[in-house]
Structures are given as structure tokens and as C-alpha cells.
Design a protein around this motif. Structure first.
Motif, PDB file in Angstrom:
ATOM      1  N   ARG A 134       0.840  -1.195   0.000  1.00 34.98           N
ATOM      2  CA  ARG A 134       0.000   0.000   0.000  1.00 34.98           C
ATOM      3  C   ARG A 134       0.876   1.245   0.000  1.00 34.98           C
ATOM      4  NH1 ARG A 134      -4.274  -0.771   4.790  1.00 34.98           N
ATOM      5  NH2 ARG A 134      -2.400  -1.505   5.886  1.00 34.98           N
ATOM      6  N   VAL A 135       0.441   2.258  -0.745  1.00 35.57           N
ATOM      7  CA  VAL A 135       1.200   3.505  -0.864  1.00 35.57           C
ATOM      8  C   VAL A 135       0.244   4.684  -0.665  1.00 35.57           C
ATOM      9  CG1 VAL A 135       2.717   4.899  -2.336  1.00 35.57           C
ATOM     10  CG2 VAL A 135       2.754   2.409  -2.519  1.00 35.57           C
ATOM     11  N   SER A 137      -1.733   5.592   1.537  1.00 32.62           N
ATOM     12  CA  SER A 137      -2.996   5.430   2.253  1.00 32.62           C
ATOM     13  C   SER A 137      -2.733   5.640   3.748  1.00 32.62           C
ATOM     14  CB  SER A 137      -3.598   4.048   1.991  1.00 32.62           C
ATOM     15  OG  SER A 137      -2.734   3.030   2.431  1.00 32.62           O
ATOM     16  N   ALA A 140      -0.597   2.874   5.269  1.00 29.38           N
ATOM     17  CA  ALA A 140       0.369   2.318   4.328  1.00 29.38           C
ATOM     18  C   ALA A 140       1.771   2.332   4.926  1.00 29.38           C
ATOM     19  CB  ALA A 140       0.344   3.095   3.024  1.00 29.38           C
ATOM     20  N   HIS A 143       5.104   5.996   1.636  1.00 31.01           N
ATOM     21  CA  HIS A 143       4.488   7.271   1.269  1.00 31.01           C
ATOM     22  C   HIS A 143       5.445   7.997   0.336  1.00 31.01           C
ATOM     23  CE1 HIS A 143       1.217   7.081   4.316  1.00 31.01           C
ATOM     24  NE2 HIS A 143       2.121   6.397   5.011  1.00 31.01           N
ATOM     25  N   GLN A 173       1.169   0.234  -5.121  1.00 29.92           N
ATOM     26  CA  GLN A 173       2.171  -0.674  -4.570  1.00 29.92           C
ATOM     27  C   GLN A 173       3.562  -0.124  -4.819  1.00 29.92           C
ATOM     28  OE1 GLN A 173       1.752  -5.134  -4.923  1.00 29.92           O
ATOM     29  NE2 GLN A 173       3.471  -4.865  -6.312  1.00 29.92           N
TER      30      GLN A 173
END
Length: 435
Positions: A134-135, A137, A140, A143, A173
Motif C-alpha cells: 500500500r502507498v 494510504s 500504508a 508514502h 504498490q
């Protein structure tokens, strides 16, 4: 549509040490999880014609091992080995998901009964990437903002943003990869909008391409792209670099340096070949609306004595890149059956048997004499036009010839962008027949 942009990152020495430690721990976990799966498989299977008691231990049949049982065991792994607490939790889960995909490719056959090879245990240094699923979020682990990549438990790393992220795409991703020349982050992004494919009735120009080893490809228009042979031209440099590495003590610092030089040469060849494939793909997509090619069994061809040349040309990679570029532009790519394309005469349909060394197609029935690959390209185009439902005339000419004769617009090579100008080609001419 899903795109993946790869950017170079510049981590500090402390961050490099952390990421290399992560790769080593994930490699060990991969090997342990794979060993669990293979042990369960050996204990629970028995050959049809013999008993497995001779080669397998006697004991209680273990429970089935799958992704969910191995994921549930992560908590116990962190208690027994506290160093795994330093790794981001989702990264460890993705490592097990990768193993699951590799296992399923081996155990579950796909269409036509084909299946992948057995997953292998990884030696030190063979695992070169880990994933943050996850990026950007709220929860996540990665970042990306203003050219800085912040990774959980690693810190902020500068990113070389050589091209901007497209507007409207959502970052999904982040994959951290270790290559011979440094560290990279591959950002996968998604946008729900997909370019509409060009309707068949709107096709104004079409081409058939025949890939080969004497020439990289030959089009149905008689244009041929020379094959660059990146690997063969660099064989002497590679041989010297590998000779230097073989004379070093394995595992020493000098051996590591020599090994990295060999890896850098291979990486350079890979990038040159990929850039060449993209140039040819963009050139074709800029000039034609429909591109036809043969549906080749490249893996089977690579097992012949021409394996080195076929791997050097990398037809499979080129066709994948061509398909991706065409989809982004909304163009059509059609596969055709390769059987008989170089034997059939494009004009009268007669079978002209010839060996691989014969590079000229001469038909005694209609007295056509042209280049062998040119004849194949025309046959490929005609088969593709029949497959999509476009008309052919009685002389064997394609709809492309009709459009050209009627003054239809087809951009010629040489009027494109600077990127397209880098592709060189030769024009095939036939003194006996003019298309």
C-alpha cells in the motif's frame, strides 16, 4: 489501466544495511516456508506403482500447509526470532504470497496442461526485492510525496523523479529492488479509465511483421529492421570480465567486485535491448492501426541450436512490449497461426518448399521473386485481416494497398518524433515484382 514507473533512489549507508538485512531475513523465511510445503508434499503423496515407505519417514501425516497456515505462524516466528519484528508486517505477508503464486504455478496446470517449474530455494543474494503493498494510504507502509519516499522502519529516501506521475492515477504498490548499479523503487499505479480500442471498421493502415534472426523484423511493406545483436557484440567483454571473476577467491572482496562488474555488463545489455524494443514498438504503432504477428512457440524454438541468437533477439519481450504500447494507444494487435507463412506464396497461394538457408522466395507458378521474410510478412497480414473481418481483393493484396491506392493517409517513417528517428531500417526491393 495499471502502469509501473521505476525510479532510482538514494538511500544512506544505514538504510542500505537495513534493506540488505531485510532481504536476507526474507530469503531465509522463503526457504523455510518452501521446505514446509515440500515436506508436506513428500509425506502425503505415494507413487501409484510402489510404496513410499522406503524413501519417506514414517509418522503422523501432517496437516495441510498453505498460505493461511504459514501466515498465522508469523506470530510464532517473531517470538522465536526477534529480528523478524524489525520487518514491516505486510512485507512478510507479501513474501508468502509470492511463494503461494510460485507454488500454484507448479502444482496447478494452466491451459493445455502446461505448468511452471518447481519453486527453488534461494541462495544468499538471490532475493533482491521486497514489497510494500500500500502507498499513500492512511495505514500504508510507503508514502511518496515531493520526491521523498518514506518507508516504514527504514526512513525517508530521496527519489530521482525523472518523469512525473500521471494525473488521475492512484498509487497502489511500491517494490524496492536491488540492482547492480544501485537501489530502485517501482511504483505501481492504477487508473480506471482504459483507452478504447480502435474499431475494426476504422482501421486505415495495417501491417504484418515477421521476426527473424537475419533481420529483427520484416514488414509486409518491405521494410526491414536490422538486428542489433547486443549480446554477441559484447561477448568478448563478458568473457574477460568472467575470466577475472573466476580467478578471484570465491567470497572475497575482490570476487564481489568482479562479480558486480559482470552484473553491470548484463544490466547494460538488458537496458539496451529493452530500449531498442520500445523504439521499434513506438515506430510501428505510430505508422499503423493494426499490427499482425505470428503466435510463435518461443520456448520451444529456444531449445534448438539457435538458442543464443533467439535469446539475444528476445522476441517474447518485444511482443509483450508491442502489445502494451498498442493498448496504451488504443491500437489493434492480432496473432496469427505461424504454420506455412514462409512456404505459401502470397500471390497465388502455392506451397514453395524451401530450407532455412534459402532467403529468397521464388514461385514458379506466378513467377514472383521477393525476399523470403517479406513474403511471410504479407501472408501474416492477410491472415490477420481475415481474422478480424477486413476484406482482401482477388490479387492477394490487403486493405492496406487499397487505402494507399485511394490516397489514404499513412504516416511514413521519418516524419515522427525524435524517439522514432532512432530506429534504422532498410527497404527491401524486388526486381521481379513490385508490390
Amino acid at each position: 489501466m495499471i502502469l509501473t514507473y521505476c525510479y532510482k533512489i538514494k538511500p544512506s549507508p544505514e538504510q542500505i544495511a537495513i534493506m540488505e538485512r531485510w532481504l536476507e531475513l526474507l530469503r531465509r523465511h522463503w526457504n523455510y516456508a518452501l521446505g514446509q510445503r515440500l515436506d508436506w508434499l513428500n509425506r502425503t503423496r505415494s507413487p501409484i506403482d510402489r510404496c513410499s515407505l522406503i524413501s519417506e519417514p514414517i509418522g503422523v501425516i501432517p496437516e495441510a500447509v498453505n498460505y493461511y497456515t504459514q501466515q498465522a505462524a508469523l506470530k510464532e516466528t517473531k517470538q522465536l526470532f526477534p529480528e523478524y519484528k524489525q520487518i514491516y508486517a505486510e512485507t512478510q505477508q507479501v513474501n508468502l504470497q509470492r511463494l503461494k503464486k510460485a507454488w500454484d504455478r507448479w502444482r496447478k496446470p494452466v491451459k493445455h496442461g502446461l505448468r511452471g517449474g518447481r519453486p527453488r530455494f534461494k541462495k544468499p543474494g538471490q532475493l533482491r526485492s521486497f514489497v510494500f503493498p500500500r502507498v499513500n494510504s492512511p495505514r500504508a507502509g510507503a508514502h511518496l510525496k515531493n520526491g521523498m519516499l518514506k518507508l516504514s522502519r527504514i526512513g525517508e529516501i530521496p527519489v530521482v523523479m525523472h518523469r512525473p506521475i500521471p494525473d488521475g492515477f492512484i498509487l497502489k504498490q511500491c517494490t524496492i529492488i536491488k540492482k547492480a548499479d544501485g537501489w530502485y523503487c517501482c511504483i505501481s499505479m492504477k487508473d480506471d479509465t482504459v483507452p478504447d480500442l480502435l474499431p475494426v471498421n476504422s482501421v486505415r493502415s495495417a501491417v504484418g511483421i515477421d521476426v527473424g534472426l537475419e533481420k529483427f523484423l520484416t514488414t509486409s511493406d518491405g521494410e526491414a529492421v536490422p538486428i542489433p545483436q547486443f549480446y554477441r557484440k559484447a561477448q568478448d567483454k563478458l568473457a574477460k570480465a568472467q575470466q577475472v571473476m573466476s580467478r578471484r577467491v570465491k567470497g572475497s572482496k575482490n570476487w564481489e567486485k568482479a562479480k558486480n562488474k559482470v552484473a553491470l555488463l548484463h544490466l547494460h545489455l538488458t537496458r539496451c535491448r529493452k530500449e531498442f524494443h520500445y523504439q521499434v514498438a513506438h515506430w510501428l504503432c505510430s505508422n499503423y492501426d493494426l499490427i499482425a504477428h505470428e503466435d510463435l512457440n518461443i520456448k520451444g524454438l529456444a531449445r534448438t541450436k539457435l538458442a543464443k541468437s533467439i535469446h539475444d533477439a528476445a522476441w517474447g519481450s518485444f511482443l509483450e512490449i508491442l502489445q502494451a504500447v498498442a493498448v496504451k494507444r488504443g491500437l489493434l494487435v492480432q496473432k496469427v497461426n505461424p504454420r506455412g507463412t514462409s512456404i505459401e506464396c502470397f500471390k497465388c497461394g502455392s506451397r514453395v518448399e524451401k530450407s532455412l538457408s534459402e532467403r529468397v522466395h521464388y514461385c514458379s507458378s506466378c513467377e514472383v521473386k521477393i525476399d523470403r521474410d517479406w513474403n511471410s510478412g504479407i501472408n501474416i497480414l492477410n491472415r490477420a485481416l481475415m481474422a478480424v473481418g477486413l476484406p482482401l481483393n482477388g490479387c492477394g493484396k490487403s486493405v492496406q494497398d487499397i487505402v494507399r491506392a485511394s490516397g489514404g493517409r499513412r504516416p511514413r517513417y521519418g516524419n515522427g518524433s525524435a524517439e522514432e528517428q532512432q530506429v534504422s531500417f532498410v527497404r527491401l526491393r524486388s526486381p521481379h515484382h513490385n508490390l
